[in-house]
Design an enzyme around this catalytic site. Sequence first.
Site, PDB file in Angstrom:
ATOM      1  N   ASP A 156       0.827  -1.207   0.000  1.00  0.00           N
ATOM      2  CA  ASP A 156       0.000   0.000   0.000  1.00  0.00           C
ATOM      3  C   ASP A 156       0.864   1.262   0.000  1.00  0.00           C
ATOM      4  OD1 ASP A 156       0.654  -1.100   2.593  1.00  0.00           O
ATOM      5  OD2 ASP A 156      -0.455   0.531   3.491  1.00  0.00           O
ATOM      6  N   GLU A 201       0.203  -1.344   5.700  1.00  0.00           N
ATOM      7  CA  GLU A 201       1.263  -0.872   6.594  1.00  0.00           C
ATOM      8  C   GLU A 201       1.075   0.595   6.928  1.00  0.00           C
ATOM      9  OE1 GLU A 201       5.162   1.104   7.496  1.00  0.00           O
ATOM     10  OE2 GLU A 201       3.817   1.423   5.800  1.00  0.00           O
TER      11      GLU A 201
END
Length: 423
Positions: A83, A153
């Site tokens: 991400d 994350e």
Amino acid sequence: MSSQVSFAQYIKPEELAELALKMANTFSPMGHEQPLAEVVYGWLKENRLNARLQPILTDRANVVAVLAGSGGGKSLLFNSHLDTEISGPEFDRGMQAPDINQIGGWREGNRLFGHTVLNDRGLMATTMVALKALRDSGVPIRGDVIFTGVAGETGAAPVDEYQGLTYEGKGFGSRHLVAHGVRADYALVAETTDFGLSWFACGACYLKVSVPGVNQYTPRSQRPDNIRDHPNAIVKMAHVIQAIETWARDYEAKHTFQSPCGHVVPKVNIGAIRGGVPYRPNRTSPHCAIYVDVRILPGEDPLGIQGELQRAVDSAQVGARVETFLARAGAVGTGIEPLADEVKKAFKKVAGHDPLPEAPQEVVSMWRDNNVFNEAGIPSLTFGPPRRRDKETNRLCFELDDLVNMANVYAEVAYAICQLAKG
């Protein structure tokens, strides 16, 4: 233990650059990492590496690949995140900035640009190429080398109408890995650190601060001398923000200290504000809320942070209320010495000089997924190259040579760790 084989001959710069840009230009924003997970999985399978998808939601997944050792050696897990930033109406309205997921990455000479490259797909590519190089070299390893590419994350948490696991971040994918048995003796998180090692990282608290008001029509509204009597929650919130900014200065000064990995400064940020109806400004707002990110030291009590912030906003005397909607602990790696020693040796072998004695302040003061592994008892550190700045454009970039060197370092570290005998 360094390998007698040079992994450099198996690490092709053009292949690495192509892979990094392919991933950087895959539209896969935070909360919807499945498209990139499938690209990563596809590359690993095409290159005959033992890989699998680990589904979490219908559009969120991790990727895991294992290069199996012969047995009896320590194992090493590489970790990087799929991400980057969010995309969609919330980003467009709230940030009013170019969508970095749509911009993607690009190459100019031997430099790679774009936030999706820098965080974290360029370094994910280096760990993938390192895994392939280790396999292609034919060097025997005793322990397993595990590649992981994870969802969630970056920072996010469910709040208000934004509910469900789509909005989970701050170690979401890595916690799913660990909870479902993807573990190793050591974990190396591939992120930028300016060539400094860090096994220290801060945690984070996200807090919502709400202020009440009264709905009044503009011609009938009042502007009293005492702010407590003001009907407009937005106006009251201005005083709360001033109180938080004063508290934040004291908080940062009080919590700053020197860790073994670098100078730590846990910071505070007011990241969002909501109140009123934009197309109907003829009413005072009966409600206003701000959303605050407070970085916390390992071992710090989130309830204590909530209490500190509540006392700070109480000084504004407008009836503000604080609630926590995310609490993630920081962690310090223990038993990290064997991994740290091998990273230092591998870097000196590849780069010709020692890594930096400390990581930059922002690295040791932020969240990194080594928190998840260290909290789970898996000694973990983060290590990677710098984000360099192009002098002509002032844009951040990766030097391709840095990425190639990191792939070599990661391969050397994996070999060395996996030759260590299990205790």
